[in-house]
Design a protein around this motif. Structure first.
Motif, PDB file in Angstrom:
ATOM      1  N   GLY A  53      36.536  41.172  43.320  1.00 19.40           N
ATOM      2  CA  GLY A  53      37.139  41.963  44.393  1.00 19.40           C
ATOM      3  C   GLY A  53      36.097  42.757  45.153  1.00 19.40           C
ATOM      4  N   GLN A  54      35.131  43.320  44.417  1.00 18.34           N
ATOM      5  CA  GLN A  54      34.073  44.102  45.080  1.00 18.34           C
ATOM      6  C   GLN A  54      33.156  43.242  45.934  1.00 18.34           C
ATOM      7  OE1 GLN A  54      31.716  47.037  43.242  1.00 18.34           O
ATOM      8  NE2 GLN A  54      33.387  48.484  43.479  1.00 18.34           N
ATOM      9  N   GLN A  55      33.183  41.930  45.749  1.00 28.85           N
ATOM     10  CA  GLN A  55      32.363  41.044  46.572  1.00 28.85           C
ATOM     11  C   GLN A  55      32.979  40.805  47.948  1.00 28.85           C
ATOM     12  OE1 GLN A  55      32.006  37.551  44.031  1.00 28.85           O
ATOM     13  NE2 GLN A  55      29.969  38.208  43.370  1.00 28.85           N
ATOM     14  N   ILE A  56      34.252  41.149  48.110  1.00 25.31           N
ATOM     15  CA  ILE A  56      34.935  40.919  49.391  1.00 25.31           C
ATOM     16  C   ILE A  56      34.537  41.999  50.388  1.00 25.31           C
ATOM     17  CG2 ILE A  56      37.188  40.908  50.519  1.00 25.31           C
ATOM     18  CD1 ILE A  56      38.354  39.697  48.062  1.00 25.31           C
ATOM     19  N   LYS A  57      34.169  41.572  51.576  1.00 28.12           N
ATOM     20  CA  LYS A  57      33.750  42.527  52.612  1.00 28.12           C
ATOM     21  C   LYS A  57      34.943  43.091  53.402  1.00 28.12           C
ATOM     22  CE  LYS A  57      29.220  40.387  53.206  1.00 28.12           C
ATOM     23  NZ  LYS A  57      29.274  39.556  52.038  1.00 28.12           N
ATOM     24  N   GLU A  58      36.041  42.345  53.486  1.00 31.53           N
ATOM     25  CA  GLU A  58      37.212  42.783  54.239  1.00 31.53           C
ATOM     26  C   GLU A  58      37.894  43.944  53.527  1.00 31.53           C
ATOM     27  OE1 GLU A  58      35.937  39.034  55.548  1.00 31.53           O
ATOM     28  OE2 GLU A  58      36.484  39.642  53.529  1.00 31.53           O
ATOM     29  N   LYS A  59      38.086  45.051  54.237  1.00 34.46           N
ATOM     30  CA  LYS A  59      38.630  46.275  53.656  1.00 34.46           C
ATOM     31  C   LYS A  59      39.972  46.055  52.963  1.00 34.46           C
ATOM     32  CE  LYS A  59      38.828  51.005  53.700  1.00 34.46           C
ATOM     33  NZ  LYS A  59      38.808  51.263  52.290  1.00 34.46           N
ATOM     34  N   ASP A  60      40.865  45.304  53.579  1.00 30.78           N
ATOM     35  CA  ASP A  60      42.195  45.089  53.013  1.00 30.78           C
ATOM     36  C   ASP A  60      42.309  43.771  52.255  1.00 30.78           C
ATOM     37  OD1 ASP A  60      43.078  47.493  54.089  1.00 30.78           O
ATOM     38  OD2 ASP A  60      43.581  46.549  56.000  1.00 30.78           O
ATOM     39  N   GLY A  61      41.175  43.166  51.911  1.00 34.23           N
ATOM     40  CA  GLY A  61      41.189  41.890  51.207  1.00 34.23           C
ATOM     41  C   GLY A  61      41.542  42.058  49.739  1.00 34.23           C
ATOM     42  N   SER A  62      41.808  40.930  49.088  1.00 33.35           N
ATOM     43  CA  SER A  62      42.113  40.956  47.662  1.00 33.35           C
ATOM     44  C   SER A  62      41.720  39.640  47.001  1.00 33.35           C
ATOM     45  CB  SER A  62      43.609  41.223  47.424  1.00 33.35           C
ATOM     46  OG  SER A  62      44.382  40.133  47.892  1.00 33.35           O
ATOM     47  N   VAL A  63      41.580  39.698  45.695  1.00 34.07           N
ATOM     48  CA  VAL A  63      41.304  38.515  44.884  1.00 34.07           C
ATOM     49  C   VAL A  63      42.346  38.461  43.778  1.00 34.07           C
ATOM     50  CG1 VAL A  63      39.720  37.454  43.226  1.00 34.07           C
ATOM     51  CG2 VAL A  63      38.816  38.498  45.284  1.00 34.07           C
ATOM     52  N   THR A  64      42.929  37.280  43.589  1.00 32.04           N
ATOM     53  CA  THR A  64      43.876  37.055  42.506  1.00 32.04           C
ATOM     54  C   THR A  64      43.312  35.958  41.609  1.00 32.04           C
ATOM     55  OG1 THR A  64      45.753  37.620  43.923  1.00 32.04           O
ATOM     56  CG2 THR A  64      46.242  36.360  41.922  1.00 32.04           C
ATOM     57  N   ILE A  65      43.286  36.206  40.311  1.00 32.21           N
ATOM     58  CA  ILE A  65      42.899  35.188  39.332  1.00 32.21           C
ATOM     59  C   ILE A  65      44.136  34.871  38.507  1.00 32.21           C
ATOM     60  CG2 ILE A  65      41.495  34.632  37.310  1.00 32.21           C
ATOM     61  CD1 ILE A  65      39.380  36.573  38.338  1.00 32.21           C
ATOM     62  N   ARG A  66      44.455  33.575  38.455  1.00 28.46           N
ATOM     63  CA  ARG A  66      45.601  33.122  37.661  1.00 28.46           C
ATOM     64  C   ARG A  66      45.100  32.062  36.679  1.00 28.46           C
ATOM     65  NH1 ARG A  66      49.286  31.598  41.567  1.00 28.46           N
ATOM     66  NH2 ARG A  66      48.385  29.524  41.593  1.00 28.46           N
ATOM     67  N   ILE A  67      45.352  32.282  35.399  1.00 27.44           N
ATOM     68  CA  ILE A  67      44.918  31.357  34.355  1.00 27.44           C
ATOM     69  C   ILE A  67      46.149  30.845  33.618  1.00 27.44           C
ATOM     70  CG2 ILE A  67      43.584  31.104  32.232  1.00 27.44           C
ATOM     71  CD1 ILE A  67      41.798  33.427  33.263  1.00 27.44           C
ATOM     72  N   ASN A  68      46.303  29.535  33.614  1.00 23.97           N
ATOM     73  CA  ASN A  68      47.369  28.876  32.857  1.00 23.97           C
ATOM     74  C   ASN A  68      46.711  27.814  32.001  1.00 23.97           C
ATOM     75  OD1 ASN A  68      49.756  30.149  34.008  1.00 23.97           O
ATOM     76  ND2 ASN A  68      49.200  29.109  35.895  1.00 23.97           N
ATOM     77  N   GLY A  69      46.465  28.135  30.735  1.00 23.80           N
ATOM     78  CA  GLY A  69      45.723  27.211  29.886  1.00 23.80           C
ATOM     79  C   GLY A  69      46.540  26.404  28.912  1.00 23.80           C
TER      80      GLY A  69
END
Length: 195
Positions: A53-69
């Motif tokens: 998430g901290q790698q995103i430059k866009e102020k309102d950006g987001s990262v979602t990680i979904r793991i289904n193993g």
């Protein structure tokens, strides 16, 4: 106190970040009442999402990680904003699995490898970027490394760890991402691998 440190090498095309996330993982454990292997899996996923998430430059950006193993933990989800603030969930947090070795949680078995890791980056454009890869080990750090190599073509080294005490509290949690920038040479890669 939890924190993330970011670095760029002075004389090589390498960037890195490290996270200390004990309080975050402990809080997640308390909210979800997780058993040790679920605490470790969720904690690793939360820390990876926070750094990404901290790698995103866009102020309102987001990262979602979904793991289904396909393992007994079920799915794991973590969402981070561009400041690294993260929240997450593990489907079956009260699973108790045998240890892999003396005091070694078997996160890979509990997560499973019969599924996928999906990363959704909302960069405030028309459509979010979605990358999905098959799980490599279920240990999460290796899967994040594979995601960066396959979906973003960024050579990456990732390590994530959570130490859970006998009373279920989180003693330590942390990790790092080391990534090569364009122009990195084989010598730069050798230096990183040598440690």
């Amino acid at each position: 106190m939890d924190y993330i440190v970011r670095m760029i090498a002075k004389d090589a095309p390498i960037k890195a970040m490290a996270i200390q996330g004990r309080e975050m993982v402990q809080r997640a454990r308390e909210i979800h009442h997780t058993f040790p292997v679920a605490t470790a899996a969720l904690g690793r996923t939360l820390m990876a999402a926070s750094m990404m998430g901290q790698q995103i430059k866009e102020k309102d950006g987001s990262v979602t990680i979904r793991i289904n193993g396909g393992g007994p933990l079920g799915s794991i989800l973590a969402v981070s904003d561009s400041d690294g603030n993260v929240r997450g969930y593990v489907q079956n947090g009260q699973i108790d699995v045998p240890l892999k070795g003396p005091a070694k949680l078997d996160v890979g078995w509990a997560v499973g490898t019969a599924g996928s890791l999906t990363v959704i980056k909302d960069l405030r454009m028309k459509e979010p970027y979605v990358g999905t890869i098959p799980l490599v080990s279920g240990e999460i750090a290796e899967d994040i490394t594979a995601y960066f190599a396959e979906s973003e073509q960024i050579p990456t080294a990732c390590a994530l760890g959570v130490l859970v005490e006998k009373d279920l509290s989180v003693a330590a949690a942390g990790g790092y991402l080391i990534q090569l920038l364009p122009g990195a040479s084989d010598a730069d890669i050798d230096k990183i691998e040598a440690g």
